[in-house]
Design an enzyme around this catalytic site. Structure first.
Site, PDB file in Angstrom:
ATOM      1  N   GLU B 129       0.864  -1.186   0.000  1.00  0.00           N
ATOM      2  CA  GLU B 129       0.000   0.000   0.000  1.00  0.00           C
ATOM      3  C   GLU B 129       0.890   1.222   0.000  1.00  0.00           C
ATOM      4  O   GLU B 129       2.089   1.117   0.280  1.00  0.00           O
ATOM      5  CB  GLU B 129      -0.909  -0.017   1.235  1.00  0.00           C
ATOM      6  N   ILE B 159       0.947  -2.397  -7.959  1.00  0.00           N
ATOM      7  CA  ILE B 159       0.373  -3.669  -8.364  1.00  0.00           C
ATOM      8  C   ILE B 159       0.695  -3.951  -9.829  1.00  0.00           C
ATOM      9  O   ILE B 159       0.183  -3.280 -10.735  1.00  0.00           O
ATOM     10  CB  ILE B 159      -1.168  -3.688  -8.157  1.00  0.00           C
ATOM     11  N   GLU B 361       9.884  -7.053  -4.267  1.00  0.00           N
ATOM     12  CA  GLU B 361       9.919  -8.374  -3.612  1.00  0.00           C
ATOM     13  C   GLU B 361      10.844  -8.338  -2.389  1.00  0.00           C
ATOM     14  O   GLU B 361      11.568  -9.296  -2.123  1.00  0.00           O
ATOM     15  CB  GLU B 361      10.371  -9.430  -4.623  1.00  0.00           C
TER      16      GLU B 361
END
Lengths: 260, 377
Positions: B129, B159, B361
Site C-alpha cells: 500500500e 500492483i 519483492e
C-alpha cells in the site's frame, strides 16, 4: 485415417554448418541438430487431418541415434508413435538409398492412408525424396502442397510452384510433400513433452527391414559428394563517387549490367 | 551464447528447448519496440499459457506441470533473458496462485485453480500500500463483513498487472491486528486501477495503484482462516524472491551476451576490443557474477525442492543476483561505450530494468535484515 510423417533431423540453420573433411558427409558435431522446420509443418498438417478424420499419426525417421531428439519433438507436438531406423551402415546414404529405407520403414506401419513429408530438407536440398518414396511404394505423389483436403478416399491438393498453382486429386493411399505455406506449426505443450516420453518408438536396424548393407551407405549409393566448397563471400561492390553525377553513374552501371 | 545448464531430466531439457524456441520466435523480436511504446504483451502470456508454462510448479492434478523449482526458475531465467517484463509477469502470476494452491480448501482449489494456472488467465498480487511497503502489517485497507460478503475499502500500491489481471490475490485487514487473504475476480465492481505509474524500466509492464471502493467479495473467496493473511503473504515471499533472483540472472546473462557480441565486433587500434585486457577483465568479472548468481539461486531452489528450510538462502539469492544484475548491466553499457548509452542498443534498457530488481519483492536492505536476523538466532 492413419498418417505417416517422414521427418529428418538437420543441422540448425542458425548454426555454422559444414561437411566432414574425410568423406564430405555432414559434420554432425559441428552444429546443433533440430527437427527440420518443414517437417514441423508436415507434422502439424497430419495432426490437423487427424483432428478431423481420426486415426493415428506415426513419425518415421532415418538417422543416427541422436535423431531421437527430433522424433521426441514430433511426438511432443502430438504424434502418436514413431519408427526410428538407425544403423551405422546408413552413413553416407544418398537420396535413393535413403528412400529405399524409408519406404521399407513405412511398410512396417499398418494400414497407412497417407504419407506426408516436407518438400525439401534445409540441409541436403535434393527435394526429390517424397517422389522417390512414392515410386518405391507404388503410390501417387503430390508434391509442393500448400493445401491438403481429404474427402473419403480421395485427397485434393493445391500444388504451388514458381510457375503457378495446380489443383491435383488422387485416391488414397498417397504421398504428399508440403511447402512452407501449408500452415503454422504449433508449439509443443509441456503436457505434450511429458506425454512424449511414454509414446512407443520402435527402433530398427536395416536388417530388421530386410535391407542389405550393400544397398545403402557410402558404398551402396549411386551418388557421392567428392568435393565441397563453401559459397565464396560476396565480392566487394563497385564504388561510385558522387560528384553531382552520382545518379547518372549508377544508372550507367545498371544499364551496363542489363538491369535497366 | 546460451547458458550452459545441468538439468535433472530429459523432459526438463525438452522444456528448456521449447522455452528457447518460444523466446526466439515470440518474445525477443518485440521486446525493444514494445518497451519503447509501453505496450503490455498480453498475447505473449497466452502463448506461454498454451504451452503450459504458467503453472509449471503446481501439481499435475490441478493442471500444473509439477516441476521442481530448480527447473521452473531456469525457465523463468530464459524468458527474462529475452524480455524481463514477461518473466516478471510470469513470476507475479505464479505467486498469485500460491495462496490458493497452498492454503485453499479442496473445494476452492477445485473450483478456481485449474483455470488460474491453465494459461488463459493472468493473476496479480495485491499486498503493498502507499504507506505499507517493507512493513506490510501497516496496511490500512479494510474488509468489513456484511452478511455473506466482505465489503473492502482502501488503496493497494505497486500492483503489477493492475487493471489487466483476471484475478487478484489480495491482503486486507479484517480486524484491528488481523489480515486476511481474498481471491478477487478482476472484473469485480468497486475495483479499479489508477493511471499507470511512469516507471524507469519495465515500461511494458502495467504497474498502478488499485482503488477498492465498496468492493464486495463473497466470504467463500477468503483463502485460509480469517486473520491468517499475513502468514500466507510471508510464506509466499521466499518463493517469490527466488523468482526475482532467476529473473535477475536472465537479465544479466542477456547484458553479458550483448557485451561479448559487441566486444568481438568492435575494432579499435586495429583489433577487436575483446582482445584488450581492460575489456577481458571487465567481461570476465561479468561472467563470474552471472554464473555465481545462477549457482546461488539454484542452491536455494534445490533446498526448497527437498523440503528443507530455504528462507536465508532465498534472501541471499535475491540479494546476490539482483546486485549482480545491476553491476553487469551497468558494465555492459560501459563495454558498448557511447553506443551503449543510446537506445539503438538494448543495454541501457537492461540497466534501467535492473534497478527495480533491487527494490521489489523485498528491498535488498530488507534481504540483509532477513539474513542477519537468521545469523543472530
Amino acid at each position: 485415417m492413419n498418417i505417416v510423417v517422414l521427418v529428418k533431423q538437420v543441422p540448425d540453420t542458425y548454426s555454422e554448418r559444414k561437411l566432414a573433411d574425410a568423406d564430405h558427409t555432414l559434420d554432425r558435431d559441428s552444429a546443433d541438430a533440430v527437427l527440420d522446420e518443414i517437417n514441423e509443418r508436415a507434422v502439424e498438417e497430419a495432426l490437423q487431418l487427424q483432428a478431423t478424420h481420426g486415426g493415428e499419426v506415426t513419425v518415421v525417421c532415418v538417422g543416427p541415434d541422436r535423431a531421437t531428439d527430433a522424433i521426441r519433438k514430433a511426438l511432443s507436438m502430438g504424434a502418436d508413435k514413431a519408427v526410428h531406423v538407425s544403423d551405422a551402415a546408413l552413413h553416407g546414404s544418398d537420396a535413393i538409398a535413403t528412400a529405399k529405407v524409408l519406404a521399407k520403414a513405412v511398410g512396417t506401419v499398418e494400414g497407412v492412408d497417407l504419407v506426408l513429408a516436407g518438400n525439401e530438407a534445409t540441409d541436403g536440398r535434393v527435394g526429390a525424396l517424397p517422389a522417390m518414396v512414392a515410386e518405391l511404394l507404388g503410390l501417387p505423389a503430390l508434391t509442393h502442397a500448400r493445401k491438403v483436403e481429404v474427402d473419403g478416399s480421395t485427397v485434393k491438393v493445391e500444388r504451388e510452384t514458381d510457375e503457378g498453382v495446380f489443383f491435383l486429386e488422387a485416391s488414397l493411399p498417397a504421398v504428399i510433400s508440403v511447402n512452407e505455406k501449408i500452415n503454422e506449426p504449433r508449439y509443443p505443450s509441456f503436457k505434450g513433452i511429458m506425454a512424449a516420453k511414454k509414446k512407443p518408438v520402435s527402433t530398427l536396424a536395416i536388417g530388421d527391414l530386410g535391407v542389405d548393407a550393400g544397398e545403402v551407405g557410402l558404398g551402396g549409393s549411386w551418388t557421392q559428394v567428392t568435393e565441397a566448397a563453401p559459397k565464396p563471400p560476396r565480392a566487394a561492390g563497385q564504388r561510385v563517387e558522387d560528384e553531382g553525377d552520382g545518379g547518372v553513374k549508377v544508372a550507367e552501371y545498371l544499364v551496363g549490367q542489363k538491369l535497366i | 551464447m546460451p547458458a550452459e545448464r545441468m538439468l535433472p531430466t530429459t523432459e526438463a531439457e525438452d522444456l528448456l528447448s521449447l522455452v528457447r524456441e518460444i523466446c526466439q520466435q515470440e518474445l525477443a523480436p518485440h521486446a525493444s519496440n514494445w518497451e519503447a511504446e509501453s505496450r503490455f504483451p498480453r498475447e505473449a502470456f497466452r502463448v506461454l499459457g498454451k504451452s503450459g508454462l504458467l503453472g509449471l510448479p503446481y501439481p499435475e492434478r490441478w493442471g500444473g506441470g509439477e516441476q521442481p523449482y530448480e527447473v521452473y526458475l531456469q525457465v523463468l531465467e530464459e524468458i527474462a533473458a529475452s524480455w524481463l517484463t514477461v518473466a516478471e509477469g510470469m513470476s507475479v502470476h505464479v505467486m498469485s496462485c500460491y495462496a490458493l494452491a497452498t492454503f485453499g480448501t479442496e473445494q476452492q482449489r477445485e473450483s478456481w485453480l485449474p483455470d488460474m494456472i491453465g494459461g488463459e488467465l493472468l493473476g496479480a498480487y495485491a499486498l503493498s500500500e502507499p504507506q505499507a511497503g517493507s512493513d506490510p502489517a501497516g496496511m490500512t485497507t479494510r474488509a468489513v463483513r456484511e452478511g455473506e460478503d466482505y465489503v473492502v475499502n482502501g488503496t493497494k500500491a505497486w500492483i503489477t498487472h493492475a487493471g489487466v489481471a483476471d484475478f487478484y490475490t489480495m491482503m486486507t485487514k479484517t480486524g484491528e491486528d488481523e489480515v486476511s487473504c481474498l481471491l478477487v475476480p478482476g472484473n469485480s465492481e468497486g475495483l479499479s486501477a489508477a493511471p499507470r505509474e511512469r516507471t524507469m524500466g519495465l515500461t511494458s509492464s502495467p504497474v498502478a495503484q488499485l482503488r477498492l471502493e465498496g468492493l464486495r467479495v463473497p466470504v467463500g473467496r477468503r483463502i485460509g482462516e480469517e486473520g491468517s493473511g499475513l502468514r500466507i503473504a510471508l510464506s509466499a515471499l521466499d518463493s517469490g524472491r527466488l523468482g526475482i533472483a532467476a529473473c535477475a540472472v536472465g537479465l544479466a546473462q542477456a547484458a553479458l551476451d550483448e557485451a561479448v557480441r559487441y566486444a568481438k565486433e568492435r575494432k579499435q587500434f586495429g583489433k577487436p576490443i575483446i582482445q584488450f585486457q581492460g575489456m577481458e577483465f571487465l567481461l570476465a568479472d561479468m561472467a563470474a557474477a552471472v554464473e555465481s548468481a545462477r549457482a546461488t539461486y539454484l542452491e536455494a531452489a534445490r533446498r526448497r525442492d527437498r523440503g528443507l528450510p530455504f528462507s536465508r538462502q532465498a534472501s541471499i539469492a535475491k540479494l546476490v543476483a539482483t546486485d549482480a544484475a545491476m553491476k553487469v548491466t551497468t558494465d555492459a553499457v560501459q563495454v558498448l561505450g557511447g553506443a551503449g548509452y543510446t537506445r539503438d542498443f538494448p543495454v541501457e534498457r537492461y540497466m534501467r530494468e535492473a534497478k527495480v530488481l533491487q527494490i521489489f519483492e523485498g528491498t535488498n536492505q530488507i534481504q540483509r535484515m532477513v539474513i542477519a536476523r537468521q545469523l543472530a538466532r
